[in-house]
Structures are given as structure tokens and as C-alpha cells.
Design a protein around this motif. Sequence first.
Motif, PDB file in Angstrom:
ATOM      1  N   THR A   1       0.844  -1.203  -0.019  1.00 51.92           N
ATOM      2  CA  THR A   1       0.144  -0.252   0.208  1.00 51.92           C
ATOM      3  C   THR A   1       0.618   0.780  -0.118  1.00 51.92           C
ATOM      4  OG1 THR A   1       0.425  -0.055   2.184  1.00 51.92           O
ATOM      5  CG2 THR A   1      -1.961  -1.123   1.287  1.00 51.92           C
ATOM      6  N   ARG A   2       1.814   0.918   0.313  1.00 53.01           N
ATOM      7  CA  ARG A   2       3.034   1.935   0.422  1.00 53.01           C
ATOM      8  C   ARG A   2       4.070   2.483  -0.355  1.00 53.01           C
ATOM      9  NH1 ARG A   2      -0.704   3.846   2.844  1.00 53.01           N
ATOM     10  NH2 ARG A   2      -1.316   5.129   4.448  1.00 53.01           N
TER      11      ARG A   2
ATOM     12  N   SER B   1      -4.590  -4.451   4.947  1.00 52.44           N
ATOM     13  CA  SER B   1      -4.002  -3.281   3.577  1.00 52.44           C
ATOM     14  C   SER B   1      -5.383  -2.758   3.310  1.00 52.44           C
ATOM     15  CB  SER B   1      -4.033  -4.566   2.492  1.00 52.44           C
ATOM     16  OG  SER B   1      -3.330  -5.486   2.473  1.00 52.44           O
ATOM     17  N   ASP B   2      -6.840  -2.962   3.708  1.00 46.68           N
ATOM     18  CA  ASP B   2      -7.949  -2.265   4.170  1.00 46.68           C
ATOM     19  C   ASP B   2      -7.424  -0.983   4.615  1.00 46.68           C
ATOM     20  OD1 ASP B   2     -10.725  -2.003   2.559  1.00 46.68           O
ATOM     21  OD2 ASP B   2     -11.215  -2.292   4.693  1.00 46.68           O
TER      22      ASP B   2
ATOM     23  N   SER C   1      -4.723   1.375   3.083  1.00 45.58           N
ATOM     24  CA  SER C   1      -5.195   2.351   1.926  1.00 45.58           C
ATOM     25  C   SER C   1      -6.246   3.487   2.426  1.00 45.58           C
ATOM     26  CB  SER C   1      -5.773   1.355   0.741  1.00 45.58           C
ATOM     27  OG  SER C   1      -7.025   0.720   1.756  1.00 45.58           O
TER      28      SER C   1
ATOM     29  N   GLN D   1      -2.390  10.073   3.059  1.00 49.07           N
ATOM     30  CA  GLN D   1      -1.924   9.551   2.519  1.00 49.07           C
ATOM     31  C   GLN D   1      -0.744  11.641   2.754  1.00 49.07           C
ATOM     32  OE1 GLN D   1      -0.215   7.441  -0.055  1.00 49.07           O
ATOM     33  NE2 GLN D   1      -1.277   5.781  -0.523  1.00 49.07           N
TER      34      GLN D   1
END
Length: 510
Positions: free
Chosen positions: A334-335, A398-399, A402, A406
Motif C-alpha cells: 500500500t505504500r 491492507s484495507d 489504504s 496519505q
Amino acid sequence: MAFFVNGSFSTENFKDVFSSGDVIKAFTNSFSISLLSSLITTITALIIAIGINFTNLNKNFKKFLEIALMVPMFLPTITYGFAIMHSFGKQGYILKLFAKPIIDIYGVGGLLLGYFIYTLPVSFILLNNGMKYIDKRYGLVSTLLYDSGFKNFMISIIKPIRFTIIISIIQCFFLSFTDFGIPASLGGNTPLIAKSLYEQMMGSVPDFNKGAIIALVMMIPSILSIVVISIFKEKNTSENISKNIYVRKNRARDVFIIIFSIFVVLIIFSVLISVVIIPFFEDYPYNLNFSLINIKNTLNDNELLGAYKNSIVVALVASIIGTVIAYIGALFTTRKQNINKFSKVLNVTPSIINTVPGMVLGISYLLAFSPTPIHNTLFIVIICDVVHYFSTPYLMFSDSLSKLNQNWETTSNLLGDSWFKNVKKILVPNSYKTIVEVFTYYFINNMVTVSAVIFITGARTMVITTKIKELQYFIRFDDIFVISTMILVTNIIVKIISNKLTKRGLKNEN
């Protein structure tokens, strides 16, 4: 090993296994019983989830239902079987109340009841969570258009979560089909695929080659289920969450939901209550005098306490390792945008792991690590558990990651903070709740699993769930219920601590 005979490639093992028809019969029985169970369970969970989300039932009653349906998750499935035996069996208290057998517990009836109790929490979680994302304005518009009750029901509830319903059926089927604990205690003379695998691997004359073939057979529904789930996920559409909108009054509907829900809870607790109560009888069902002798005997048994301590150690270490690995994996996908190929592989990994039944995974570890130093150690049990339950924690992280804004990290980068400092200062604190939930998920599942570790534990590495299987041979049901109660209490304590830590974290955020 399935394709080799005396070191040479051959299909002879397949011919031997399938020539008798026993494996095919076991596969057919497991498939049909699991499918019927998954349908019954999903319909039941759907009705109760509707009651919680789309009726005017008392809020405290709704909360009670949500808690009550989670209780079976805190016990190993093999315990359900013994509890059903002591509740609905010939000497069970339910038989004494009704004076005649309600179901034949050794066979299809007992298996259906056991699978129902086992999979109901999973189905309920899926459907209850899915209904929270339904836009309740669908129902309001349907009502204003004077649609019939049935049409309103289909438009406002069933259609928005139709894919969740299908996924629930598949998930419940998969859990039932691959479970070993319930068939081990209630299977009777009914041929089942999980029993066949156990008999080949742990019978009087083990045959690893034939066991490997049965393991491959068990993979067939698993692979098909993940393919179907993937298709439905692609077709699924997101919904807008709307505020609670007025639910029209319907006394008949609410009364039906109340009666139905209470009936389901009574079924669950009528079985599980025997686990907690029977140890306090001196010799159930022959001597019903209150006594603590069974508990004292169990607590004085060093082997049982040793297995319990092993379970605690495995659960704690596996939970820590599993949480860290799942979190790091989710961070990368995710990053870290510069490792796309690795991210794609890691994103597919949970789906692959999810298709492998616990017993098949255990056999794989047994065959792969038998010639190595970690064979017959707690380390191999820990690693197996980490891998077995990796899928859900990774997806949860992950959920969670995300959905984090950000822009916070962008600001931190402009201030000169390193990526590791971003993780420490921003990502970890803001995903604190999920970290606690993942740790709890790992711990509870490690305490109750039997299928994943049944083949890789030995005398020194026995965990409490495999010890229950051993006690079955010696008809030591008092000990089984005492240690099952210990598992139940341990998991409840961990869950309570988890809830308190989560609430504390949310207060700190506010």
C-alpha cells in the motif's frame, strides 16, 4: 509424493485410491453435507442480521445477539462434537427433557448441527458487516412507491448484498468441508474426506502417498471457491453508507425475529453449556452431585498443563510474528510504489493461502520439514499457524492502511522525516485498532485450531487441541471439558483485553 512409487514417477497411487470408490464416497458425503450446512447457516445468519439492521428491536437485545453468536469462535470444533454428544446423545440432558432423541447425532444430523454452530459466527460477521454498508434509502424509496413487502425486501436488502450472501455460502461450505474436529467426534460410520485423510496419515499403517492424493482431492473445492469469490468480487459494487432512516413498524416481523433469534441462541448455548457445567458433576451423567474433583484432577495433570502452556506460547508467539509480517506485507503493497511486481505477488498470496485447507497445510509441513532440525518442535507449529491464518490479517491491514489519508505522510516527508519515521509516527498510531484486532484474531484462532497442527505435533510439542483428540481415545470427557473451558476463558479474557485496548486507543486519538 502422490505421483511417486518407490522413487519413480507413477500414477499407480491414484489408481489404488480411486479404484475402491471409498474416497469418492467420502468426497461426495463431505460435499453434500457441507453444502446443505452452508445454506442453512447463511439463511439463519441473514435473518438475524436483518433483525439487527432493519427492525425496531431493542438495542440491548441486538447487542446481546451480536455477542452470543460470537461465542462458538472461542472453542475448538472438536469440542462441539463432544458437547453435542453430551447434550443430544443417549445420556444427554436434552434427551432426558424430551424423553426421546431429537436428532441422530452420529452421522448427518450431528454433523449438520456441529457445522452450523461452527460456521454461524463467520456467516453472521460477513452479512452483518455487509448490511451496514447498504444505503437504507433504497427501502425508503421502495416504500414511497408502494412496493409490496416482498419486493421492498428484495430491493432494499437482498439485491445490495447478494454477492455477500454467495460469499457467505462459499466460505461456510469451505470451512465445513475442510474441518476435521467435528467429523472426528460425530462422523460415526459416515465416510468423510477429512477422516479419510487422517486415517491414511495417522492410521495403524500410515500411507503418505495415498494421504497426499486425498489432500489434493480436498484442494478441488477450495480452488473452485476462490475462483468464484474472485469473480463475485469483481462484479460487486460499492454502496454509500447512509444514516439510519426510519424503519417502518411491523410488529409481526419483529416478533418473528425475536423468537427465531432466541431459538438459535438456545440451540448454541444448549450445546456449549454442557462444556462448562459437566466438569462440576462428580460423574456425569451417573452421579450428578456437585464436585470440584474433575477440575482438581485436570489441574494436577502435568501433561495437560504442559499442553495448555504450549498452546499459550504458540498463540502468543505466532500472534506477534503473524501481526508483524502481515503489517509489513501490507505496508509494502500500500505504500511502496516502486516494487510493483512484489506487490502483485503479495496481493495474490492471501488468495492462494486461503485455498489450502489446514490439514493439507499440516501435511505439507510434515513432509517438507521431517528431515530438518525444526521437525517436532514448537517452531514448526508456530510457522504453520502464522501461514495458515495470514490471509485475513493481511487483508485487514491492507484495507486499513489504504484508507489512511496519505497527505499526512506527504507533509511528514516535506519536513524531512524518513519512511521509517513516517511508519512509527503516522501509520502505526493510526492503525492501532487494526493491529489489536489482528493480534486477537491470530491468538484466538491459534488457541482453537486442530486441523492445521494435528499432523505436526508430537509428545513434547502437543498443544491443547491435539491433546483433546488424544483424550478421546481414553474416553476422558471430564478432562476434555475442563481444558475446553480453559480455552474458552482464555479467549474471552484476551477478547476483553482487546476491546479495552481498542477503546483506549480510540480515546487517545480523540
